[in-house]
Write a protein that holds these residues in place. Sequence first.
Motif, PDB file in Angstrom:
ATOM      1  N   GLY A   1      53.114  40.110  46.994  1.00 42.72           N
ATOM      2  CA  GLY A   1      52.763  39.196  48.062  1.00 42.72           C
ATOM      3  C   GLY A   1      51.801  39.710  49.105  1.00 42.72           C
ATOM      4  O   GLY A   1      51.863  39.296  50.268  1.00 42.72           O
ATOM      5  N   ARG A   2      50.882  40.582  48.722  1.00 41.28           N
ATOM      6  CA  ARG A   2      49.830  41.007  49.644  1.00 41.28           C
ATOM      7  C   ARG A   2      48.484  40.921  48.924  1.00 41.28           C
ATOM      8  O   ARG A   2      48.426  40.939  47.702  1.00 41.28           O
ATOM      9  N   HIS A   3      47.407  40.836  49.695  1.00 38.97           N
ATOM     10  CA  HIS A   3      46.075  40.839  49.095  1.00 38.97           C
ATOM     11  C   HIS A   3      45.810  42.201  48.461  1.00 38.97           C
ATOM     12  O   HIS A   3      46.149  43.240  49.036  1.00 38.97           O
ATOM     13  N   GLU A   4      45.212  42.187  47.280  1.00 37.48           N
ATOM     14  CA  GLU A   4      44.828  43.451  46.657  1.00 37.48           C
ATOM     15  C   GLU A   4      43.524  43.944  47.266  1.00 37.48           C
ATOM     16  O   GLU A   4      42.731  43.160  47.787  1.00 37.48           O
ATOM     17  N   SER A   5      43.302  45.240  47.214  1.00 40.47           N
ATOM     18  CA  SER A   5      42.045  45.807  47.692  1.00 40.47           C
ATOM     19  C   SER A   5      41.015  45.800  46.565  1.00 40.47           C
ATOM     20  O   SER A   5      41.354  45.673  45.385  1.00 40.47           O
ATOM     21  N   VAL A   6      39.762  45.952  46.951  1.00 40.71           N
ATOM     22  CA  VAL A   6      38.688  46.047  45.958  1.00 40.71           C
ATOM     23  C   VAL A   6      38.924  47.267  45.068  1.00 40.71           C
ATOM     24  O   VAL A   6      38.729  47.218  43.848  1.00 40.71           O
ATOM     25  N   ALA A   7      39.369  48.363  45.672  1.00 40.28           N
ATOM     26  CA  ALA A   7      39.608  49.590  44.903  1.00 40.28           C
ATOM     27  C   ALA A   7      40.702  49.382  43.862  1.00 40.28           C
ATOM     28  O   ALA A   7      40.615  49.895  42.739  1.00 40.28           O
ATOM     29  N   GLU A   8      41.726  48.621  44.205  1.00 39.26           N
ATOM     30  CA  GLU A   8      42.815  48.363  43.252  1.00 39.26           C
ATOM     31  C   GLU A   8      42.308  47.544  42.064  1.00 39.26           C
ATOM     32  O   GLU A   8      42.688  47.799  40.920  1.00 39.26           O
ATOM     33  N   HIS A   9      41.465  46.576  42.345  1.00 37.59           N
ATOM     34  CA  HIS A   9      40.854  45.783  41.262  1.00 37.59           C
ATOM     35  C   HIS A   9      40.038  46.693  40.348  1.00 37.59           C
ATOM     36  O   HIS A   9      40.140  46.605  39.118  1.00 37.59           O
ATOM     37  N   SER A  10      39.235  47.576  40.936  1.00 40.65           N
ATOM     38  CA  SER A  10      38.377  48.461  40.142  1.00 40.65           C
ATOM     39  C   SER A  10      39.204  49.432  39.309  1.00 40.65           C
ATOM     40  O   SER A  10      38.880  49.697  38.139  1.00 40.65           O
ATOM     41  N   TRP A  11      40.271  49.951  39.889  1.00 40.53           N
ATOM     42  CA  TRP A  11      41.153  50.863  39.148  1.00 40.53           C
ATOM     43  C   TRP A  11      41.779  50.146  37.953  1.00 40.53           C
ATOM     44  O   TRP A  11      41.806  50.670  36.842  1.00 40.53           O
ATOM     45  N   GLN A  12      42.263  48.931  38.187  1.00 42.77           N
ATOM     46  CA  GLN A  12      42.900  48.184  37.099  1.00 42.77           C
ATOM     47  C   GLN A  12      41.897  47.883  35.990  1.00 42.77           C
ATOM     48  O   GLN A  12      42.233  47.941  34.807  1.00 42.77           O
ATOM     49  N   LEU A  13      40.679  47.579  36.368  1.00 48.82           N
ATOM     50  CA  LEU A  13      39.627  47.295  35.398  1.00 48.82           C
ATOM     51  C   LEU A  13      39.338  48.525  34.533  1.00 48.82           C
ATOM     52  O   LEU A  13      39.208  48.420  33.306  1.00 48.82           O
ATOM     53  N   ALA A  14      39.250  49.681  35.158  1.00 51.21           N
ATOM     54  CA  ALA A  14      39.021  50.919  34.402  1.00 51.21           C
ATOM     55  C   ALA A  14      40.188  51.206  33.461  1.00 51.21           C
ATOM     56  O   ALA A  14      39.988  51.638  32.315  1.00 51.21           O
TER      57      ALA A  14
ATOM     58  N   LEU B   1      33.667  53.815  33.714  1.00 48.74           N
ATOM     59  CA  LEU B   1      32.840  54.124  34.882  1.00 48.74           C
ATOM     60  C   LEU B   1      32.243  52.844  35.461  1.00 48.74           C
ATOM     61  O   LEU B   1      32.189  52.670  36.682  1.00 48.74           O
ATOM     62  N   MET B   2      31.820  51.941  34.583  1.00 48.79           N
ATOM     63  CA  MET B   2      31.324  50.643  35.065  1.00 48.79           C
ATOM     64  C   MET B   2      32.385  49.947  35.901  1.00 48.79           C
ATOM     65  O   MET B   2      32.095  49.402  36.980  1.00 48.79           O
ATOM     66  N   GLY B   3      33.611  49.969  35.417  1.00 51.69           N
ATOM     67  CA  GLY B   3      34.705  49.336  36.145  1.00 51.69           C
ATOM     68  C   GLY B   3      34.937  49.972  37.502  1.00 51.69           C
ATOM     69  O   GLY B   3      35.179  49.275  38.495  1.00 51.69           O
ATOM     70  N   LEU B   4      34.850  51.295  37.542  1.00 57.18           N
ATOM     71  CA  LEU B   4      35.122  52.006  38.792  1.00 57.18           C
ATOM     72  C   LEU B   4      34.054  51.761  39.855  1.00 57.18           C
ATOM     73  O   LEU B   4      34.362  51.715  41.046  1.00 57.18           O
ATOM     74  N   VAL B   5      32.783  51.595  39.434  1.00 55.57           N
ATOM     75  CA  VAL B   5      31.701  51.520  40.417  1.00 55.57           C
ATOM     76  C   VAL B   5      31.135  50.121  40.618  1.00 55.57           C
ATOM     77  O   VAL B   5      30.342  49.902  41.533  1.00 55.57           O
TER      78      VAL B   5
ATOM     79  N   LEU C   1      23.720  56.459  37.997  1.00 56.70           N
ATOM     80  CA  LEU C   1      24.389  55.245  38.466  1.00 56.70           C
ATOM     81  C   LEU C   1      23.425  54.072  38.603  1.00 56.70           C
ATOM     82  O   LEU C   1      23.798  52.926  38.331  1.00 56.70           O
ATOM     83  N   THR C   2      22.182  54.334  38.974  1.00 55.21           N
ATOM     84  CA  THR C   2      21.183  53.265  39.018  1.00 55.21           C
ATOM     85  C   THR C   2      20.970  52.695  37.623  1.00 55.21           C
ATOM     86  O   THR C   2      20.895  51.474  37.433  1.00 55.21           O
ATOM     87  N   GLY C   3      20.897  53.581  36.641  1.00 57.21           N
ATOM     88  CA  GLY C   3      20.758  53.138  35.250  1.00 57.21           C
ATOM     89  C   GLY C   3      21.978  52.359  34.792  1.00 57.21           C
ATOM     90  O   GLY C   3      21.857  51.370  34.062  1.00 57.21           O
ATOM     91  N   LEU C   4      23.146  52.782  35.238  1.00 55.16           N
ATOM     92  CA  LEU C   4      24.381  52.103  34.860  1.00 55.16           C
ATOM     93  C   LEU C   4      24.413  50.676  35.436  1.00 55.16           C
ATOM     94  O   LEU C   4      24.768  49.728  34.733  1.00 55.16           O
ATOM     95  N   PHE C   5      24.034  50.541  36.705  1.00 58.24           N
ATOM     96  CA  PHE C   5      23.999  49.203  37.310  1.00 58.24           C
ATOM     97  C   PHE C   5      22.968  48.318  36.619  1.00 58.24           C
ATOM     98  O   PHE C   5      23.207  47.119  36.420  1.00 58.24           O
ATOM     99  N   ALA C   6      21.830  48.898  36.231  1.00 56.52           N
ATOM    100  CA  ALA C   6      20.813  48.120  35.513  1.00 56.52           C
ATOM    101  C   ALA C   6      21.359  47.643  34.174  1.00 56.52           C
ATOM    102  O   ALA C   6      21.133  46.497  33.765  1.00 56.52           O
ATOM    103  N   GLU C   7      22.106  48.499  33.492  1.00 60.10           N
ATOM    104  CA  GLU C   7      22.710  48.128  32.210  1.00 60.10           C
ATOM    105  C   GLU C   7      23.749  47.027  32.397  1.00 60.10           C
ATOM    106  O   GLU C   7      23.809  46.070  31.610  1.00 60.10           O
ATOM    107  N   MET C   8      24.547  47.135  33.448  1.00 62.70           N
ATOM    108  CA  MET C   8      25.548  46.100  33.714  1.00 62.70           C
ATOM    109  C   MET C   8      24.881  44.755  34.001  1.00 62.70           C
ATOM    110  O   MET C   8      25.325  43.712  33.522  1.00 62.70           O
ATOM    111  N   ASN C   9      23.808  44.789  34.772  1.00 66.39           N
ATOM    112  CA  ASN C   9      23.129  43.548  35.138  1.00 66.39           C
ATOM    113  C   ASN C   9      22.409  42.914  33.948  1.00 66.39           C
ATOM    114  O   ASN C   9      22.345  41.685  33.837  1.00 66.39           O
ATOM    115  N   ALA C  10      21.884  43.749  33.049  1.00 67.01           N
ATOM    116  CA  ALA C  10      21.150  43.226  31.888  1.00 67.01           C
ATOM    117  C   ALA C  10      22.077  42.567  30.874  1.00 67.01           C
ATOM    118  O   ALA C  10      21.673  41.652  30.149  1.00 67.01           O
TER     119      ALA C  10
END
Length: 199
Positions: free
Chosen positions: A28-41, A61-65, A108-117
């Motif tokens: 019954g509380r809002h999750e944090s962004v970090a918790e979402h990212s951890w669960q995704l990883a 790593l994509m999930g974490l960042v 990490l810039t390359g990773l974000f580019a890959e995620m966006n593509a």
Amino acid sequence: MEITTFLSFLEKTEKLKCNTRHSWTSTGRHESVAEHSWQLALMAYLLKDEFPELDISKVMLMGLVHDFGEAITGDIPAFEKTGEDEKTEDAAVRSLLSVLPEEHQQELTGLFAEMNAMETGEAKLYKALDKLEALIQHNQADISTWLPLEYDLQMTYGTKECSFCEYMEQLRERVREDSRRKIAEQSGNSADADIRNEV
């Protein structure tokens, strides 16, 4: 990495622990962004045997960042986010990464580019899991936390992203079934309450 840079970057990204998302936890509380990212990883790791052809460490790593920008911008729910919001978040990511050593910046810039593509298997899996994590979290939360529009989103959100392979389609359908069951249980409980009130 130089110690001051290391600690400074952690101080900036620590805001991911503080900034909350629209989703609620089972307690019954809002999750944090970090918790979402951890669960995704974690989700990516658990599916490594289903995708032996992919670099699961990269998906993790994509999930974490992937939500780094939200350390600066905060979270905006997907059903409210605009193109301008995405540009602002991209700029926030570039600002965060600019303080890192060149090697980390490039990686990490390359990773974000890959995620966006969204062309590689790793990027497609990350994006599908990102959508599914939100749906699964809604199923784990009390249904009283759902907005009216989320009854429909639980049925439709992430369907396109999960369509790239049979396993993810099956997983998406199972999450949809769980949502239907949760809605049906809530409807049943409401009916029971109505009967009790009439007695």
